[in-house]
Write a protein that holds these residues in place. Structure first.
Motif, mmCIF file in Angstrom:
data_model
loop_
_atom_site.group_PDB
_atom_site.id
_atom_site.type_symbol
_atom_site.label_atom_id
_atom_site.label_comp_id
_atom_site.label_asym_id
_atom_site.label_seq_id
_atom_site.Cartn_x
_atom_site.Cartn_y
_atom_site.Cartn_z
ATOM 1 N N ARG A 18 -23.933 48.240 7.521
ATOM 2 C CA ARG A 18 -24.698 47.083 7.967
ATOM 3 C C ARG A 18 -25.365 47.331 9.313
ATOM 4 N NH1 ARG A 18 -20.999 43.078 9.237
ATOM 5 N NH2 ARG A 18 -22.767 42.546 10.451
ATOM 6 N N GLY A 19 -25.023 48.386 9.986
ATOM 7 C CA GLY A 19 -25.569 48.650 11.309
ATOM 8 C C GLY A 19 -24.473 48.740 12.341
ATOM 9 N N SER A 20 -23.454 47.905 12.235
ATOM 10 C CA SER A 20 -22.294 48.001 13.118
ATOM 11 C C SER A 20 -21.124 47.251 12.495
ATOM 12 C CB SER A 20 -22.605 47.436 14.503
ATOM 13 O OG SER A 20 -22.829 46.050 14.425
ATOM 14 N N ALA A 21 -19.950 47.721 12.763
ATOM 15 C CA ALA A 21 -18.745 47.050 12.294
ATOM 16 C C ALA A 21 -18.409 45.924 13.267
ATOM 17 C CB ALA A 21 -17.589 48.042 12.213
ATOM 18 N N ALA A 29 -6.251 43.590 19.984
ATOM 19 C CA ALA A 29 -6.662 44.241 18.736
ATOM 20 C C ALA A 29 -6.965 43.279 17.598
ATOM 21 C CB ALA A 29 -5.641 45.281 18.296
ATOM 22 N N ASP A 30 -7.103 41.989 17.883
ATOM 23 C CA ASP A 30 -7.491 41.031 16.856
ATOM 24 C C ASP A 30 -8.950 41.280 16.486
ATOM 25 O OD1 ASP A 30 -7.289 38.938 15.086
ATOM 26 O OD2 ASP A 30 -7.509 37.363 16.594
ATOM 27 N N SER A 31 -9.307 41.096 15.228
ATOM 28 C CA SER A 31 -10.689 41.305 14.810
ATOM 29 C C SER A 31 -11.522 40.056 15.095
ATOM 30 C CB SER A 31 -10.753 41.657 13.324
ATOM 31 O OG SER A 31 -10.190 40.617 12.560
ATOM 32 N N THR A 61 -21.502 43.304 24.135
ATOM 33 C CA THR A 61 -21.993 44.533 23.516
ATOM 34 C C THR A 61 -23.513 44.508 23.564
ATOM 35 O OG1 THR A 61 -21.980 43.565 21.298
ATOM 36 C CG2 THR A 61 -20.022 44.803 21.965
ATOM 37 N N LYS A 62 -24.106 45.698 23.641
ATOM 38 C CA LYS A 62 -25.558 45.812 23.630
ATOM 39 C C LYS A 62 -25.957 46.686 22.446
ATOM 40 C CE LYS A 62 -26.258 45.321 28.561
ATOM 41 N NZ LYS A 62 -26.831 45.916 29.776
ATOM 42 N N HIS A 63 -27.000 46.270 21.739
ATOM 43 C CA HIS A 63 -27.466 46.989 20.567
ATOM 44 C C HIS A 63 -28.955 47.275 20.704
ATOM 45 C CE1 HIS A 63 -23.783 46.129 18.250
ATOM 46 N NE2 HIS A 63 -23.807 45.012 18.929
ATOM 47 N N ALA A 64 -29.326 48.528 20.520
ATOM 48 C CA ALA A 64 -30.733 48.900 20.478
ATOM 49 C C ALA A 64 -31.188 48.826 19.031
ATOM 50 C CB ALA A 64 -30.932 50.305 21.013
ATOM 51 N N VAL A 65 -32.300 48.161 18.789
ATOM 52 C CA VAL A 65 -32.817 48.011 17.437
ATOM 53 C C VAL A 65 -34.106 48.811 17.282
ATOM 54 C CG1 VAL A 65 -31.727 45.784 17.017
ATOM 55 C CG2 VAL A 65 -33.975 45.868 18.062
ATOM 56 N N GLU A 66 -34.301 49.331 16.091
ATOM 57 C CA GLU A 66 -35.515 50.080 15.796
ATOM 58 C C GLU A 66 -36.631 49.091 15.481
ATOM 59 O OE1 GLU A 66 -35.888 53.403 15.889
ATOM 60 O OE2 GLU A 66 -33.834 53.507 16.649
ATOM 61 N N PRO A 67 -37.852 49.392 15.901
ATOM 62 C CA PRO A 67 -38.962 48.507 15.557
ATOM 63 C C PRO A 67 -39.206 48.511 14.047
ATOM 64 C CG PRO A 67 -39.766 50.473 16.666
ATOM 65 C CD PRO A 67 -38.278 50.528 16.711
#
Length: 71
Positions: A18-21, A29-31, A61-67
């Motif tokens: 999906r792009g990231s878990a 450690a709780d989800s 958290t920081k996420h870089a996205v592709e155009p």
């Protein structure tokens, strides 16, 4: 209650399909399923605020996205 936050890396050796878990709390450690908030930092960077429901620890958290390419 004062908030404690840190910026965590989102680079994973085997990315989730999906792009990231979903992240796990680094303290207990709780989800975690859903971010509390999100914000665009620039055209290609999105940050997410996560807060653990179990222990209250918070991090970003920081996420870089592709155009998106239109064909």
């Amino acid at each position: 209650m004062p908030a404690i936050a840190e910026v965590r890396s989102t680079v994973a050796p085997n990315p989730h399909p999906r792009g990231s878990a979903f992240p796990a709390c680094p303290i207990c450690a709780d989800s975690m399923v859903a971010a509390e908030a999100s914000a665009y930092l620039s055209d290609r960077v999105i940050s997410y605020l996560w807060t653990c429901d179990t222990c209250g620890y918070g991090f970003v958290t920081k996420h870089a996205v592709e155009p998106f390419a239109c064909n």
